[in-house]
Scaffold this active site. Structure first.
Site, PDB file in Angstrom:
ATOM      1  N   LYS A   1       9.205  85.200  40.214  1.00 55.60           N
ATOM      2  CA  LYS A   1       9.917  83.991  40.062  1.00 55.60           C
ATOM      3  C   LYS A   1      11.321  84.329  40.031  1.00 55.60           C
ATOM      4  O   LYS A   1      12.189  83.412  40.564  1.00 55.60           O
ATOM      5  CB  LYS A   1       9.532  83.365  38.789  1.00 55.60           C
ATOM      6  CG  LYS A   1       9.840  84.390  37.490  1.00 55.60           C
ATOM      7  CD  LYS A   1       9.557  83.597  36.200  1.00 55.60           C
ATOM      8  CE  LYS A   1       9.955  84.422  34.829  1.00 55.60           C
ATOM      9  NZ  LYS A   1       9.337  84.641  33.772  1.00 55.60           N
TER      10      LYS A   1
ATOM     11  N   ARG B   1       7.908  81.966  21.348  1.00 55.14           N
ATOM     12  CA  ARG B   1       7.435  81.394  22.491  1.00 55.14           C
ATOM     13  C   ARG B   1       5.915  81.189  22.495  1.00 55.14           C
ATOM     14  O   ARG B   1       5.677  80.621  21.544  1.00 55.14           O
ATOM     15  CB  ARG B   1       8.081  82.034  23.767  1.00 55.14           C
ATOM     16  CG  ARG B   1       8.448  81.112  24.927  1.00 55.14           C
ATOM     17  CD  ARG B   1       9.113  81.656  26.328  1.00 55.14           C
ATOM     18  NE  ARG B   1       8.038  82.161  26.968  1.00 55.14           N
ATOM     19  CZ  ARG B   1       8.404  82.830  28.049  1.00 55.14           C
ATOM     20  NH1 ARG B   1       9.656  82.845  28.686  1.00 55.14           N
ATOM     21  NH2 ARG B   1       7.632  83.365  28.990  1.00 55.14           N
TER      22      ARG B   1
HETATM   23  C1  LIG Z   1       9.233  85.792  33.446  1.00 57.88           C
HETATM   24  C2  LIG Z   1       8.107  86.346  32.786  1.00 57.88           C
HETATM   25  C3  LIG Z   1       7.987  87.878  32.822  1.00 57.88           C
HETATM   26  C4  LIG Z   1       8.935  88.780  33.567  1.00 57.88           C
HETATM   27  O1  LIG Z   1       9.967  89.098  32.970  1.00 57.88           O
HETATM   28  P1  LIG Z   1      11.150  90.225  33.243  1.00 57.88           P
HETATM   29  O2  LIG Z   1      12.121  90.114  32.251  1.00 57.88           O
HETATM   30  O3  LIG Z   1      11.616  89.545  34.740  1.00 57.88           O
HETATM   31  O4  LIG Z   1      10.512  91.523  33.519  1.00 57.88           O
HETATM   32  C5  LIG Z   1       6.910  88.504  32.010  1.00 57.88           C
HETATM   33  N1  LIG Z   1       6.115  87.570  31.616  1.00 57.88           N
HETATM   34  C6  LIG Z   1       6.414  86.436  31.292  1.00 57.88           C
HETATM   35  C7  LIG Z   1       5.199  85.508  30.322  1.00 57.88           C
HETATM   36  C8  LIG Z   1       7.374  85.721  32.016  1.00 57.88           C
HETATM   37  O5  LIG Z   1       7.603  84.330  31.875  1.00 57.88           O
END
Ligand SMILES: *Cc1c(COP(=O)(O)O)cnc(C)c1O
Length: 374
Positions: free
Chosen positions: A40, A135
């Site tokens: 993403k 969260r």
């Molecule tokens: C965005 C996200 C990640 C990845 O996080 P990074 O800091 O880019 O490694 C992992 N798990 C969830 C649920 C996320 O929303």
């Protein structure tokens, strides 16, 4: 390399992203951990996704379902993982096109089961446990265990694939041996009750990597969902104090063109009110300074705080939607109108810049450049 004529430009070095991916996949593999490559942060740019897939990420993950659906259409062989709990209107596509989803609501899980039945298709779910970051996820472990048993014993199409957690997000809680071990204990309890091993115990994101590097991650964790460290590699090093000389920081570089160079006072003149975004910034009076304006702005990178000037003596002093202002008083370079300046970035800038239609992208292909570690 092609002549590049149009700025602002985001130069994406696939070689470096590939190196970072190989490095992290290997160190995680040694601890029995596989990686879900989270795409993403770069708007699921196909060339980058391809590098993560080739580099050994076992899954490809995103919070945006559209990005994952596109992958399926490209026949990427990795299983896809939706890492934001599904919305109602997404349920049909989740079942049809996504292999695994993160979940925390029984209502949604029941909707998934109903849709699976309709499509005569199974779907894997990972139940999220909230370990204090506040969260997503079950806050009460008994509730999570009950739902896990409910899925295992009562649902025919939805499959209990594992458990996971998310940290260092809303609540900025650091992953630790203790909080991740709690997740492992919950997993163990479920496994004892269902009489089989769970496939996935997902211990967080990039910020769980320090535990891997320190050899302090609970043994039962077998998956991490990694975006930032693979894609940008700067937050981990600069924010967390891990200087990994095997990791590239400048996987992506913003290049922008100078459209004004002038000597001006550093303190604004007149009655101070609000800036372009309704803020009241403070200004330091440093006398007359030589500055440059670059043709790129907050519409592209959103915040200038996390851009890193790569030319020595260049200092960011502010930005508006379409302008980035830098102080070049202390630079030894003789910058001219039309010259290009380069900036490294943190994850948030990569997220915005890859999504901006005003920023051109240039890919440095594997082996097009020497493997130089900045
Ligand atoms: C965005 C996200 C990640 C990845 O996080 P990074 O800091 O880019 O490694 C992992 N798990 C969830 C649920 C996320 O929303």
């Amino acid at each position: 390399m092609d002549a590049i004529t149009s700025y602002p430009l985001l130069e994406i070095n696939l070689n470096k992203i590939s190196d970072n991916t190989n490095f992290l996949v290997n160190i995680c593999e040694e601890k029995g951990i596989n990686i879900a490559g989270v795409i993403k942060g770069v708007n699921a740019e196909p060339q980058i996704v391809n590098v993560l897939a080739q580099g050994g990420c076992k899954y490809l993950a995103s919070s945006r379902i559209e990005q994952l659906i596109n992958l399926k259409e490209k026949n990427i062989e990795q299983e896809t993982m939706l890492i934001r709990m599904p919305m109602k209107h997404e349920i049909k596509d989740v079942v049809k096109k996504i292999d695994i989803s993160l979940n925390s609501e029984i209502k949604t899980i029941n909707l998934l089961e109903k849709e699976c039945k309709k499509q005569n298709k199974s779907h894997k779910v990972v139940l999220m446990m909230d370990l204090g970051d506040l969260r997503e996820g079950f806050f009460d472990k008994e509730e999570l265990i009950d739902i896990a048993l409910y899925i295992e014993n009562n649902l025919k199409y939805v499959k209990l694939y594992g458990v996971g957690t998310n940290l260092s997000c809303y609540g900025s809680i650091k992953p630790s041996y203790e909080n991740l071990n709690y997740l492992c204990e919950v997993a163990q309890e479920i496994e004892n009750k269902i009489g089989r091993e769970l496939d996935m115990i997902s211990g967080g994101s990039t910020t769980s990597l320090p535990l891997v590097l320190d050899d302090n991650i609970p043994e039962k964790i077998n998956n991490l969902r990694i975006g930032e460290a693979l894609l940008v590699g700067r937050d981990l090093i600069d924010y967390w104090g891990y200087d990994l000389d095997r990791m590239h920081k400048d996987t992506m570089i913003l290049k922008a063109e100078i459209i004004e160079i002038k000597e001006k006072p550093s303190y604004p003149i007149g009655e101070m009110f609000l800036d372009a975004f309704g803020n009241k910034p403070t200004y330091q009076d440093r006398g007359i300074r030589k500055r440059a304006i670059l043709a790129v702005g907050r519409q592209d990178f959103v915040n200038d705080r996390d851009l890193v000037p790569l030319e020595k003596g260049v200092e960011i002093i502010g930005s508006s939607s379409d302008h980035l202002i830098v102080d070049i008083q202390n630079s030894e370079e003789n910058f001219q109108i039309g010259d290009i300046m380069s900036f490294g970035m943190f994850y948030s800038n990569a997220l915005y810049l890859t999504s901006s239609k005003y920023v051109n992208k240039h890919y440095i292909q594997l082996e097009e450049l020497e493997t130089k570690i900045i």
